[in-house]
Scaffold this motif. Structure first.
Motif, PDB file in Angstrom:
ATOM      1  N   GLU A 290       0.827  -1.209   0.000  1.00 17.71           N
ATOM      2  CA  GLU A 290       0.000   0.000   0.000  1.00 17.71           C
ATOM      3  C   GLU A 290       0.861   1.259   0.000  1.00 17.71           C
ATOM      4  N   TRP A 291       1.958   1.248   0.753  1.00 15.53           N
ATOM      5  CA  TRP A 291       2.855   2.410   0.766  1.00 15.53           C
ATOM      6  C   TRP A 291       3.408   2.650  -0.631  1.00 15.53           C
ATOM      7  N   ALA A 292       3.886   1.600  -1.278  1.00 14.84           N
ATOM      8  CA  ALA A 292       4.475   1.733  -2.612  1.00 14.84           C
ATOM      9  C   ALA A 292       3.456   2.240  -3.620  1.00 14.84           C
ATOM     10  N   ALA A 293       2.216   1.748  -3.535  1.00 13.38           N
ATOM     11  CA  ALA A 293       1.177   2.180  -4.462  1.00 13.38           C
ATOM     12  C   ALA A 293       0.852   3.654  -4.272  1.00 13.38           C
ATOM     13  N   SER A 294       0.817   4.100  -3.018  1.00 16.95           N
ATOM     14  CA  SER A 294       0.529   5.508  -2.744  1.00 16.95           C
ATOM     15  C   SER A 294       1.660   6.393  -3.246  1.00 16.95           C
ATOM     16  N   TYR A 295       2.904   5.985  -2.974  1.00  7.12           N
ATOM     17  CA  TYR A 295       4.043   6.774  -3.448  1.00  7.12           C
ATOM     18  C   TYR A 295       4.057   6.851  -4.971  1.00  7.12           C
ATOM     19  N   LYS A 297       1.629   6.722  -7.012  1.00  5.96           N
ATOM     20  CA  LYS A 297       0.536   7.570  -7.496  1.00  5.96           C
ATOM     21  C   LYS A 297       0.819   9.049  -7.289  1.00  5.96           C
ATOM     22  N   TRP A 298       1.288   9.419  -6.095  1.00  7.15           N
ATOM     23  CA  TRP A 298       1.356  10.829  -5.737  1.00  7.15           C
ATOM     24  C   TRP A 298       2.720  11.485  -5.937  1.00  7.15           C
ATOM     25  N   LEU A 299       3.799  10.772  -5.685  1.00  7.30           N
ATOM     26  CA  LEU A 299       5.109  11.427  -5.645  1.00  7.30           C
ATOM     27  C   LEU A 299       6.101  10.968  -6.707  1.00  7.30           C
ATOM     28  N   GLU A 300       6.018   9.729  -7.116  1.00 10.97           N
ATOM     29  CA  GLU A 300       7.005   9.209  -8.069  1.00 10.97           C
ATOM     30  C   GLU A 300       7.065   9.985  -9.387  1.00 10.97           C
ATOM     31  N   PRO A 301       5.932  10.456  -9.949  1.00  8.87           N
ATOM     32  CA  PRO A 301       6.021  11.187 -11.222  1.00  8.87           C
ATOM     33  C   PRO A 301       6.954  12.399 -11.168  1.00  8.87           C
ATOM     34  N   ASP A 302       7.054  13.054 -10.018  1.00  7.22           N
ATOM     35  CA  ASP A 302       7.912  14.238  -9.896  1.00  7.22           C
ATOM     36  C   ASP A 302       9.256  13.943  -9.234  1.00  7.22           C
ATOM     37  N   LEU A 303       9.286  12.975  -8.335  1.00 10.49           N
ATOM     38  CA  LEU A 303      10.490  12.760  -7.531  1.00 10.49           C
ATOM     39  C   LEU A 303      11.255  11.486  -7.874  1.00 10.49           C
ATOM     40  N   GLY A 304      10.702  10.664  -8.747  1.00 10.83           N
ATOM     41  CA  GLY A 304      11.385   9.432  -9.117  1.00 10.83           C
ATOM     42  C   GLY A 304      11.118   8.306  -8.132  1.00 10.83           C
ATOM     43  N   LYS A 305      11.714   7.167  -8.395  1.00 13.29           N
ATOM     44  CA  LYS A 305      11.465   5.988  -7.583  1.00 13.29           C
ATOM     45  C   LYS A 305      12.067   6.133  -6.184  1.00 13.29           C
ATOM     46  N   ALA A 306      11.434   5.492  -5.228  1.00 13.37           N
ATOM     47  CA  ALA A 306      11.916   5.519  -3.846  1.00 13.37           C
ATOM     48  C   ALA A 306      11.415   4.285  -3.126  1.00 13.37           C
ATOM     49  N   THR A 307      12.081   3.946  -2.062  1.00 13.91           N
ATOM     50  CA  THR A 307      11.641   2.839  -1.218  1.00 13.91           C
ATOM     51  C   THR A 307      11.276   3.380   0.156  1.00 13.91           C
ATOM     52  N   ALA A 308      10.412   2.675   0.826  1.00 10.45           N
ATOM     53  CA  ALA A 308       9.985   3.108   2.158  1.00 10.45           C
ATOM     54  C   ALA A 308      11.147   3.032   3.130  1.00 10.45           C
ATOM     55  N   PRO A 309      11.334   4.058   3.960  1.00 14.07           N
ATOM     56  CA  PRO A 309      12.428   4.006   4.940  1.00 14.07           C
ATOM     57  C   PRO A 309      12.191   2.913   5.975  1.00 14.07           C
TER      58      PRO A 309
END
Length: 316
Positions: A290-295, A297-309
C-alpha cells in the motif's frame, strides 16, 4: 517576466461524518500572534546516542489499548492535515475530497482501527505552525502534514517511525540562472519558507545572505512568489514539486537536497500506545504494497522511484 497571480482561497467548512471518500474538513483558525520578538536560538543538535527517528516498538500494539480504544469508542479518527500541499494533502477541485500521500497514511490508520476509513476519518485543515499545538491540546489524534522528526520536537510531541525521507531545495523563476541555494545570485533575494518549519532555519544556514519571508501555508508562499513579493520558495522537495506543477514559470533548482527531512506522523507525547499502534500500521502498509502504491501515485512522477524508509525502534 509575466507572472501568474494565484487567488488565495480560505476554506472553512463544518465538521461532518466522512463517507464515500468525500472528506469534509474543518480549518482550525490560527491563534492570535504575539508581537514579533527576536528569533530564539537554534535548538541543540541531537546527541550522537539519540537518533531522532527512533520511535517506540510496535510490539504489543493493540486496538484495545487505552488511547486506540478511545478513538474507536468515539467512532472516528481525527487527523490534522494540509489542504493546499499538492500531492501530499490538497483538496481535489472536482470532488472536494482532500487527497494525497499524507492522507493515505491516516486513511490506513483509520482502516486498521475500524475496518474501513469511510465514515471513520475526520480531517481538520491546519497550518504549519499549528501542527504541534493541536496535538498538545488534543484537538486532533494525529498529524499528517509533512512534519520533520527532530530532537526539539520530541520534547513536545511524539512521532511515529519515519514514513518518508524528504530533503530541502529551493524553487525560483524559470529564467533564473542560479544553480543552488548558495548561489551568489540569490544573495539579497527574498525567499519564502513556511513559518513553524525546519525549512526556515535550514535556509538561513545554507545562505545567510538571503532575505527570508514566511507564510503559514504552502499556498501562502506560492502566492507571495506568484505576486512578486518573494523571489523564490524554499522547502521540502515534495512540496516544491507540487508548487512547480502549479506554475509553469517556476522551477526547482538542480541541487542536491541540503537537509535531511524524515517525515513522521505526529501524536500527543502522552499517547505511547497510539504511537505503537501507528507504527504497526506503517509496517503493515510497507509490507503489503500500500505504501508503494501511494508513493507511485502521488510522488514518483515528480520525484522518481523511492523505497519506504526502514523503521528504527528502541526509544524508551
Amino acid at each position: 517576466m509575466k507572472k501568474l497571480i494565484a487567488a488565495s482561497v480560505a476554506v472553512l467548512m463544518t465538521v461532518t461524518a466522512c463517507g464515500s471518500g468525500a472528506y469534509d474538513a474543518t480549518e482550525l483558525p490560527p491563534k492570535p500572534q504575539p508581537p514579533a520578538v527576536a528569533a530564539p536560538a537554534a535548538p541543540p543538535k541531537c546527541p550522537d546516542t539519540l537518533n531522532p527517528v527512533r520511535s517506540y516498538s510496535p510490539e504489543g500494539a493493540s486496538v484495545s489499548s487505552p488511547n486506540v480504544a478511545a478513538i474507536k469508542a468515539r467512532g472516528r479518527l481525527i487527523a490534522g492535515v494540509s489542504a493546499d500541499s499538492l500531492h501530499l494533502g490538497s483538496r481535489n477541485p472536482i470532488s472536494g475530497a482532500i487527497e494525497g500521500f499524507d492522507i493515505d497514511m491516516v486513511k490506513a490508520v483509520a482502516k486498521a482501527i475500524f475496518g474501513t476509513d469511510v465514515g471513520h476519518l475526520e480531517l481538520r485543515v491546519i497550518s504549519s505552525p499549528q501542527r504541534i499545538p493541536v496535538l498538545q491540546d488534543n484537538q486532533v489524534d494525529i498529524v499528517a502534514r509533512n512534519m520533520t522528526i527532530n530532537c526539539a520536537r520530541w520534547q513536545q510531541i511524539a512521532f511515529s517511525a519515519e514514513y518518508y525521507h524528504s530533503g530541502q531545495k529551493t524553487l525560483v523563476p524559470r529564467d533564473s540562472t542560479a544553480t543552488s541555494t548558495k548561489d551568489k545570485q540569490l544573495d539579497g533575494k527574498t525567499i519564502c519558507a513556511p513559518a513553524g518549519s525546519t525549512s526556515l532555519d535550514n535556509l538561513q544556514e545554507e545562505n545567510p545572505n538571503i532575505k527570508p519571508i514566511t507564510a503559514d501555508t504552502d499556498t501562502g508562499c506560492l502566492v507571495l512568489f506568484q505576486s512578486g513579493r518573494a523571489y523564490g520558495i524554499s522547502g521540502d522537495d515534495t512540496v516544491l514539486a507540487g508548487d512547480a506543477a502549479q506554475d509553469p514559470y517556476a522551477k526547482v533548482l538542480p541541487e542536491k537536497a541540503f537537509s535531511a527531512e524524515p517525515y513522521g506522523l505526529g501524536i500527543n507525547i502522552r499517547k505511547r500506545d497510539l504511537v505503537q499502534f501507528v507504527n504497526q500500521v506503517l509496517e503493515d502498509i510497507k509490507a503489503n504494497g500500500e505504501w508503494a502504491a501511494s508513493y507511485e501515485k502521488w510522488l514518483e512522477p515528480d520525484l522518481g522511484k523511492a523505497t519506504a524508509p526502514a523503521p528504527v525502534y528502541g526509544r524508551r
